[in-house]
Write a protein that holds these residues in place. Structure first.
Motif, short mmCIF file in Angstrom:
data_model
loop_
_atom_site.label_atom_id
_atom_site.label_comp_id
_atom_site.label_asym_id
_atom_site.label_seq_id
_atom_site.Cartn_x
_atom_site.Cartn_y
_atom_site.Cartn_z
N TRP A 53 0.83 -1.20 0.00
CA TRP A 53 0.00 0.00 0.00
C TRP A 53 0.87 1.25 0.00
CZ3 TRP A 53 -0.84 4.01 3.59
CH2 TRP A 53 -1.92 4.84 3.28
N LEU A 54 1.91 1.27 0.84
CA LEU A 54 2.79 2.44 0.91
C LEU A 54 3.55 2.66 -0.40
CD1 LEU A 54 4.26 2.00 4.50
CD2 LEU A 54 2.68 3.78 3.76
N LYS B 274 6.38 -1.18 -11.47
CA LYS B 274 5.33 -1.07 -10.46
C LYS B 274 3.96 -1.38 -11.05
CE LYS B 274 7.24 2.13 -7.06
NZ LYS B 274 6.97 3.37 -6.28
N VAL B 275 3.17 -2.13 -10.29
CA VAL B 275 1.80 -2.45 -10.70
C VAL B 275 0.86 -1.66 -9.80
CG1 VAL B 275 0.06 -4.26 -10.90
CG2 VAL B 275 2.44 -4.75 -11.52
N PRO B 276 0.12 -0.70 -10.33
CA PRO B 276 -0.73 0.18 -9.51
C PRO B 276 -1.76 -0.60 -8.70
CG PRO B 276 -0.54 1.04 -11.75
CD PRO B 276 0.06 -0.34 -11.76
N ASN B 277 -2.06 -0.08 -7.51
CA ASN B 277 -3.08 -0.70 -6.67
C ASN B 277 -4.41 -0.77 -7.43
OD1 ASN B 277 -1.19 -0.87 -4.68
ND2 ASN B 277 -2.07 0.72 -3.38
N GLY B 278 -5.08 -1.91 -7.30
CA GLY B 278 -6.34 -2.13 -8.01
C GLY B 278 -6.18 -3.00 -9.24
N THR B 279 -4.94 -3.16 -9.70
CA THR B 279 -4.69 -3.95 -10.91
C THR B 279 -5.05 -5.42 -10.71
OG1 THR B 279 -2.89 -2.46 -11.55
CG2 THR B 279 -2.95 -4.62 -12.61
N PHE B 280 -4.66 -5.97 -9.56
CA PHE B 280 -4.92 -7.39 -9.30
C PHE B 280 -6.42 -7.67 -9.28
CE2 PHE B 280 -5.43 -10.93 -6.18
CZ PHE B 280 -4.84 -11.93 -6.96
N ARG C 77 -4.29 0.12 10.83
CA ARG C 77 -3.23 1.06 10.42
C ARG C 77 -2.75 0.78 9.01
NH1 ARG C 77 0.43 0.34 15.84
NH2 ARG C 77 -0.82 1.55 17.28
N THR C 78 -3.07 -0.40 8.47
CA THR C 78 -2.55 -0.75 7.15
C THR C 78 -3.31 0.01 6.08
OG1 THR C 78 -4.06 -2.64 6.97
CG2 THR C 78 -1.89 -3.03 7.92
#
Length: 353
Positions: free
Chosen positions: A58-59, A72-78, A352-353
């Motif tokens: 996430w960070l 880098k694979v952007p968050n949401g890709t999976f 916190r994640t």
């Protein structure tokens, strides 16, 4: 019994994060992990490793962090890839779609590739058609943790798709032979070869005709806990207990294999399986119960999951059945557990994640 990962995997993850600018102490403190835990122990609890991995991804805004991807694979890709393949008619169809998806998504320069040769099939990796990068340049000896993580995650993902363990013939690595070969054997439950021309999972081609058993409903719960179910989930030894744990995995939404099926996969009789587990002061039923209990507690510690989500992840058709089992395992109902000090401690870290 607590599933764990070798501390070398934790150190590799932290070192890779530091190399990209993250402050180690800040990351550890946010999850209530102390520096002494990292330097004084040989293993680390699997569920906490999952939390650490999720935090770093996430960070870094990179869902392929620590894996072979070339970018880098952007968050949401999976999530989008899963939605593209979840309705595939077979495992082969899903894997071909995965490869096509990587060709059009932003970030990676490497994609998974399915190759079928006679009785066996292989999932390996190759540069995108639009990429000029050389995949061999990424497979240096220093990246052995990266290669092991990559093949392990893809193996577990395929297992999740078809709702059963994908029994491998072999796992191939381009890296040098490591010191912890036995851990590789335990993890992949197959022959492992090093200094190979490619990184690959080799398995009987008959699996390619298997249907995808997951749905958009089951995917939602899976994504809320990712990458937990895809991570290494066995003790860092080659005991029979660890081998059985590796076969069970962490996907309890599917039917667990019988003792006969486990014994057959391990090339031994059921009586031999029972005798050897008894020598390790455990049993197949006890291992199953302990694994399910640990998974249930891990999911209960995730505040983003509802009780219904957890019941589905654990393979219960009715939440009431999960309530009864959870109380049997812990002495508390799910509601009582989420008011307990243990939940308040770990739930705080998860938030916190």
């Amino acid at each position: 019994m607590k599933a764990s990962v070798p501390m070398s995997s934790v150190r590799y993850l932290l070192k890779a994060a530091e190399a990209q600018g993250l402050d180690r102490q800040t990351v550890l403190s946010s999850l209530d992990i102390t520096h002494d835990e990292i330097i004084q122990h040989d293993t680390f609890p699997a569920y906490r490793y999952g939390m650490l991995y999720q935090k770093i991804m996430w960070l870094m805004q990179d869902e392929s962090f620590g894996m072979l991807s070339g970018g880098k694979v952007p968050n949401g890709t999976f999530r989008m890839m899963c939605l593209c393949i979840i309705h595939s008619r077979s495992l082969a169809h899903a894997l071909y779609r995965c490869s096509d998806f990587y060709e059009i998504c932003r970030g990676p320069t490497i994609k998974p590739v399915l190759i079928k040769k006679g009785r066996f099939a292989m999932v390996t990796f190759a540069p995108l058609a639009s990429s000029s990068d050389n995949i061999e340049a990424l497979a240096v000896p220093e990246s052995k943790e990266q290669l092991r993580t990559t093949l392990s995650m893809w193996h577990h993902f395929i297992c999740w798709l078809i709702g059963r363990r994908l029994s491998l013939k072999a796992a191939y690595f381009t890296s040098e032979r490591p010191d912890d070969v036995e851990y590789y054997k335990t993890l992949f439950q197959s022959e492992v070869r090093f200094n190979q021309h490619a990184n690959a999972l080799v398995f009987p081609a008959s699996y390619l005709d298997m249907p995808i058993v997951q749905t958009e409903d089951s995917l939602r719960g899976f994504l809320k806990t990712a990458p937990y179910q895809l991570l290494v989930m066995v003790e860092n030894d080659n005991s029979l207990k660890s081998q059985v744990m590796a076969m069970l995995g962490k996907d309890f939404s599917r039917e667990m294999p019988s003792a006969e099926e486990v014994a057959s996969a391990l090339n031994m009789s059921v009586s031999t399986l029972r005798r050897r587990l008894n020598e390790e002061k455990t049993s197949y039923q006890l291992i199953k119960d302990d694994c399910r209990k640990e998974a249930a507690i891990t999911y209960m510690n995730a505040p983003q999951l509802s009780i219904n989500d957890i019941a589905a992840l654990m393979g219960f058709d009715e939440p009431s059945a999960f309530f009864r089992s959870f109380k049997k395992w812990t002495g508390m109902t799910p509601g009582e557990y989420r008011k307990s000090e243990e939940y308040l401690k770990f739930g705080k870290a998860m938030r916190r994640t």
